[in-house]
Scaffold this motif. Structure first.
Motif, PDB file in Angstrom:
ATOM      1  N   ALA A  42      60.584  54.817  35.919  1.00 50.94           N
ATOM      2  CA  ALA A  42      59.358  55.339  36.523  1.00 50.94           C
ATOM      3  C   ALA A  42      59.292  56.862  36.403  1.00 50.94           C
ATOM      4  O   ALA A  42      58.241  57.427  36.080  1.00 50.94           O
ATOM      5  N   LEU A  43      60.421  57.511  36.654  1.00 50.36           N
ATOM      6  CA  LEU A  43      60.454  58.972  36.542  1.00 50.36           C
ATOM      7  C   LEU A  43      60.283  59.423  35.093  1.00 50.36           C
ATOM      8  O   LEU A  43      59.560  60.379  34.810  1.00 50.36           O
ATOM      9  N   GLU A  44      60.936  58.724  34.166  1.00 51.71           N
ATOM     10  CA  GLU A  44      60.809  59.086  32.754  1.00 51.71           C
ATOM     11  C   GLU A  44      59.372  58.893  32.264  1.00 51.71           C
ATOM     12  O   GLU A  44      58.854  59.724  31.513  1.00 51.71           O
ATOM     13  N   GLU A  45      58.716  57.821  32.692  1.00 52.52           N
ATOM     14  CA  GLU A  45      57.328  57.587  32.291  1.00 52.52           C
ATOM     15  C   GLU A  45      56.392  58.656  32.865  1.00 52.52           C
ATOM     16  O   GLU A  45      55.331  58.910  32.314  1.00 52.52           O
ATOM     17  N   ALA A  46      56.819  59.281  33.956  1.00 58.53           N
ATOM     18  CA  ALA A  46      56.028  60.353  34.570  1.00 58.53           C
ATOM     19  C   ALA A  46      56.347  61.718  33.962  1.00 58.53           C
ATOM     20  O   ALA A  46      55.778  62.726  34.370  1.00 58.53           O
ATOM     21  N   GLY A  47      57.282  61.760  32.999  1.00 52.23           N
ATOM     22  CA  GLY A  47      57.557  63.010  32.302  1.00 52.23           C
ATOM     23  C   GLY A  47      58.856  63.702  32.671  1.00 52.23           C
ATOM     24  O   GLY A  47      59.091  64.843  32.281  1.00 52.23           O
ATOM     25  N   VAL A  48      59.721  63.029  33.402  1.00 54.33           N
ATOM     26  CA  VAL A  48      61.006  63.612  33.776  1.00 54.33           C
ATOM     27  C   VAL A  48      62.053  63.212  32.738  1.00 54.33           C
ATOM     28  O   VAL A  48      62.115  62.062  32.313  1.00 54.33           O
ATOM     29  N   GLU A  49      62.865  64.167  32.343  1.00 53.52           N
ATOM     30  CA  GLU A  49      63.946  63.914  31.388  1.00 53.52           C
ATOM     31  C   GLU A  49      65.281  64.130  32.093  1.00 53.52           C
ATOM     32  O   GLU A  49      65.504  65.167  32.711  1.00 53.52           O
ATOM     33  N   PHE A  50      66.155  63.141  32.004  1.00 56.24           N
ATOM     34  CA  PHE A  50      67.490  63.267  32.577  1.00 56.24           C
ATOM     35  C   PHE A  50      68.392  63.917  31.541  1.00 56.24           C
ATOM     36  O   PHE A  50      68.408  63.521  30.380  1.00 56.24           O
ATOM     37  N   ILE A  51      69.151  64.924  31.963  1.00 58.85           N
ATOM     38  CA  ILE A  51      70.013  65.655  31.036  1.00 58.85           C
ATOM     39  C   ILE A  51      71.442  65.689  31.568  1.00 58.85           C
ATOM     40  O   ILE A  51      71.678  65.458  32.757  1.00 58.85           O
ATOM     41  N   GLY A  52      72.372  66.001  30.692  1.00 57.16           N
ATOM     42  CA  GLY A  52      73.771  66.066  31.082  1.00 57.16           C
ATOM     43  C   GLY A  52      74.334  64.672  31.339  1.00 57.16           C
ATOM     44  O   GLY A  52      73.763  63.670  30.938  1.00 57.16           O
ATOM     45  N   ALA A  53      75.444  64.646  32.013  1.00 53.41           N
ATOM     46  CA  ALA A  53      76.112  63.403  32.391  1.00 53.41           C
ATOM     47  C   ALA A  53      76.567  63.554  33.838  1.00 53.41           C
ATOM     48  O   ALA A  53      76.674  64.682  34.339  1.00 53.41           O
ATOM     49  N   PRO A  54      76.832  62.442  34.522  1.00 53.86           N
ATOM     50  CA  PRO A  54      77.224  62.545  35.928  1.00 53.86           C
ATOM     51  C   PRO A  54      78.368  63.532  36.180  1.00 53.86           C
ATOM     52  O   PRO A  54      78.395  64.205  37.210  1.00 53.86           O
ATOM     53  N   ASP A  55      79.273  63.649  35.227  1.00 50.86           N
ATOM     54  CA  ASP A  55      80.419  64.539  35.424  1.00 50.86           C
ATOM     55  C   ASP A  55      80.352  65.810  34.575  1.00 50.86           C
ATOM     56  O   ASP A  55      81.314  66.562  34.492  1.00 50.86           O
ATOM     57  N   ASP A  56      79.206  66.045  33.928  1.00 54.31           N
ATOM     58  CA  ASP A  56      79.071  67.223  33.071  1.00 54.31           C
ATOM     59  C   ASP A  56      77.652  67.783  33.157  1.00 54.31           C
ATOM     60  O   ASP A  56      76.769  67.386  32.402  1.00 54.31           O
ATOM     61  N   ARG A  57      77.423  68.684  34.114  1.00 58.87           N
ATOM     62  CA  ARG A  57      76.145  69.359  34.299  1.00 58.87           C
ATOM     63  C   ARG A  57      74.935  68.421  34.366  1.00 58.87           C
ATOM     64  O   ARG A  57      73.991  68.547  33.595  1.00 58.87           O
ATOM     65  N   PRO A  58      74.939  67.463  35.292  1.00 52.83           N
ATOM     66  CA  PRO A  58      73.795  66.563  35.396  1.00 52.83           C
ATOM     67  C   PRO A  58      72.560  67.302  35.906  1.00 52.83           C
ATOM     68  O   PRO A  58      72.671  68.297  36.627  1.00 52.83           O
ATOM     69  N   GLY A  59      71.401  66.818  35.504  1.00 51.98           N
ATOM     70  CA  GLY A  59      70.168  67.421  35.989  1.00 51.98           C
ATOM     71  C   GLY A  59      68.945  66.712  35.442  1.00 51.98           C
ATOM     72  O   GLY A  59      69.045  65.709  34.746  1.00 51.98           O
ATOM     73  N   VAL A  60      67.808  67.262  35.783  1.00 53.11           N
ATOM     74  CA  VAL A  60      66.537  66.747  35.287  1.00 53.11           C
ATOM     75  C   VAL A  60      65.656  67.920  34.907  1.00 53.11           C
ATOM     76  O   VAL A  60      65.851  69.044  35.377  1.00 53.11           O
ATOM     77  N   ARG A  61      64.692  67.650  34.046  1.00 50.30           N
ATOM     78  CA  ARG A  61      63.695  68.650  33.699  1.00 50.30           C
ATOM     79  C   ARG A  61      62.444  67.892  33.237  1.00 50.30           C
ATOM     80  O   ARG A  61      62.501  66.704  32.921  1.00 50.30           O
ATOM     81  N   PHE A  62      61.319  68.593  33.229  1.00 51.09           N
ATOM     82  CA  PHE A  62      60.091  67.993  32.714  1.00 51.09           C
ATOM     83  C   PHE A  62      60.137  68.022  31.203  1.00 51.09           C
ATOM     84  O   PHE A  62      60.550  69.006  30.598  1.00 51.09           O
TER      85      PHE A  62
END
Length: 64
Positions: A42-62
């Motif tokens: 749902a978040l990805e379809e709204a334009g959110v991109e998940f970046i990094g990995a849980p143990d290596d600089r995780p985050g999100v961006r548009f």
């Protein structure tokens, strides 16, 4: 993007209590893979991109 917890719950097809519970978790949430995948999609379809990995600089961006 300005979504409420209810907007995310509706888009992901999960309960509002589930979204609220995940909002209180510090770190990577745990739960049923089906529920986590639905929220992520749902978040990805709204334009959110998940970046990094849980143990290596995780985050999100548009997405651009």
């Amino acid at each position: 993007m300005k979504w409420s917890a209810q907007d995310l719950a509706d888009s992901a097809g999960v309960g509002i209590a589930t979204v609220r519970r995940f909002e209180t978790i510090d770190g990577v949430p745990t739960g049923q893979v089906r529920v986590l995948s639905a929220i992520q999609l749902a978040l990805e379809e709204a334009g959110v991109e998940f970046i990094g990995a849980p143990d290596d600089r995780p985050g999100v961006r548009f997405k651009k």
